[in-house]
Design an enzyme around this catalytic site. Sequence first.
Site, PDB file in Angstrom:
ATOM      1  CD  GLU A  19     -18.855 -12.001  10.830  1.00  0.00           C
ATOM      2  OE1 GLU A  19     -18.706 -13.193  10.494  1.00  0.00           O
ATOM      3  OE2 GLU A  19     -18.495 -11.573  11.933  1.00  0.00           O
TER       4      GLU A  19
ATOM      5  CG  ASP B 104     -15.204 -11.147  13.973  1.00  0.00           C
ATOM      6  OD1 ASP B 104     -15.528 -11.922  13.056  1.00  0.00           O
ATOM      7  OD2 ASP B 104     -15.146 -11.491  15.178  1.00  0.00           O
TER       8      ASP B 104
END
Length: 579
Positions: free
Chosen positions: A299, A225
Amino acid sequence: MRVQVRNILLLPIFFVLAIAQEKELDWWETTIFYQIYPRSFKDSNGDGIGDLNGITENLQYLKDLGIGATWLSPIFKSPMYDFGYDIADFYAIQEEYGTMEDFDRLIAKANELDIKIVLDFVPNHTSNESVWFEEALKGHEKYYDYFIWEDGVVDENGNMHPPNNWVSVFRKSAWEYREEVGKYYLHQFVIGQPDLNFRNQDVVEEMKNIVRFWLDKGVAGFRVDAIAHLFEVDKELYGGRFPDEPLAGNGDDDPENYGYLDHIYTKDQDETFDMVYQWREVFDEYKGKDGLTRVMMTEAYSSPQLTMRYFGEGDREGAQMPFNFVLISDVDGSSTAAEIKYALDKFLTFKPIDKLSNWVAGNHDNNRVASRFSPEMVDGINMIVLLMPGIAVTYMGEEIGMVDGYVSWEDTVDPSGCNTDDPINYWTASRDPERTPFQWNAEQNAGFSTGAATWLPVAEGYETLNVEVQSVTERSNLNVYKKLAQLRTEPAFRHGRYESVAFNNDVFAFKRWRNGEIYVVVVNFRGDSYTIDLSYFENVTGQLETIVSGIQSPKNAGETFEASRVEILGSESVVFKVL
């Protein structure tokens, strides 16, 4: 109906992708990854919150769908200010979601069904309720150095201000003062998410140990993330203080907005890529033991040039799947076929020739496909995601065409929406609408929960838009998806070449072929009908057989059409095979 034969309004620039013809593909190169937002997938105990047991009980649904791997948004212990992305203990399961025993059962069931489990890894920050942060506030030197601290600035009136102008992704200052240590800590996201200091080797090793812990538990990889935010500039290069970031100059005149600044000191630092390569080395340690590849997804909403660096550099390997967000960030329901083609070809153009592309059209942070494009385009977008060359990623609910739910200001819980302090326009920032509960059936709470209330309200229209209804409806988004998932196992889609064209402003088509087997996928993004000459593609001649058609199409599987003159109706999506 407008007739258009060989009249290409927007001349195509052909892009032909060659994928290794004979290479035996690894599990992650052929599967469909299905993202589950655990809080909203299935509640097994009636508390209105989805949980691990709810996932375990419904893994067969994924198997029937054609899914081979599922990525779970964070399930770790957290105070839930940002619903699991503020992790208090990276080694424990959040009680709302279950226990470590529940997780072990999930892994066991997934193994039975040959479904890989991928977890969210959130290395950029922790929670301000973590033991690490609490110890830092007590003056524990080791844990104090886990975080990024800076002195405030005192003005001529003796008032203390943040160290510089850095802004949080969720608005307002990225600095928060703590009296216990007399300094500000950095948080690039919510106040409850203090950034970790990756210039501290102890933090680097701690994160590697977390990776090893979960790999030992049986997970098949991680989605990393917010990776672009991992490092900040080395302040020692600027006299020992973090410098102000320059203005973005994009017309945003609110200094509290993230877009107000150009984040040259807090995003996309060179050291970030090296850290990804170090994590890949840990992944490969495990492959060396048992032969199973552990996959890494990263990401980062970055430029193509930066995104490609996540693959690796020189002889160092990085992520197998730097997420390709073009179907989210570059196009929407207003885009032309040429803009769709341009966006899709971009990743293929920039990526290394020996790496695979990946396709994702939705996730927990962005509006659903049916809402961002239109309900009529669900099948067309799924055709693109599942049949383009490379890896497919589906956010839960996109297979049935779920739409964003309405979440009132009073019901809004996402910090991105709450931090706007705006009960009128909060919805433009809130991510709650795409996180509403999964729609299983027409029963109470869409079959998601037996509880009196759910953590977010169920979207309207679930009585007819749900898995149960679509399962028994011959032509439904769900059944189209299943056919596409099966079709992508064909050699032409696993190993074949690719070519695309925008026939006009509305109609996009691409060709996949291998060893004389040729398929053409046609997607009409608007309501007008056209007659299209698909023989524009080389070797697409004679009769075409309908293989899969979307729910907006009257064409049935097995029907044939003349390649040089195929009528494509408004919002129609079709997969043809050359006979």
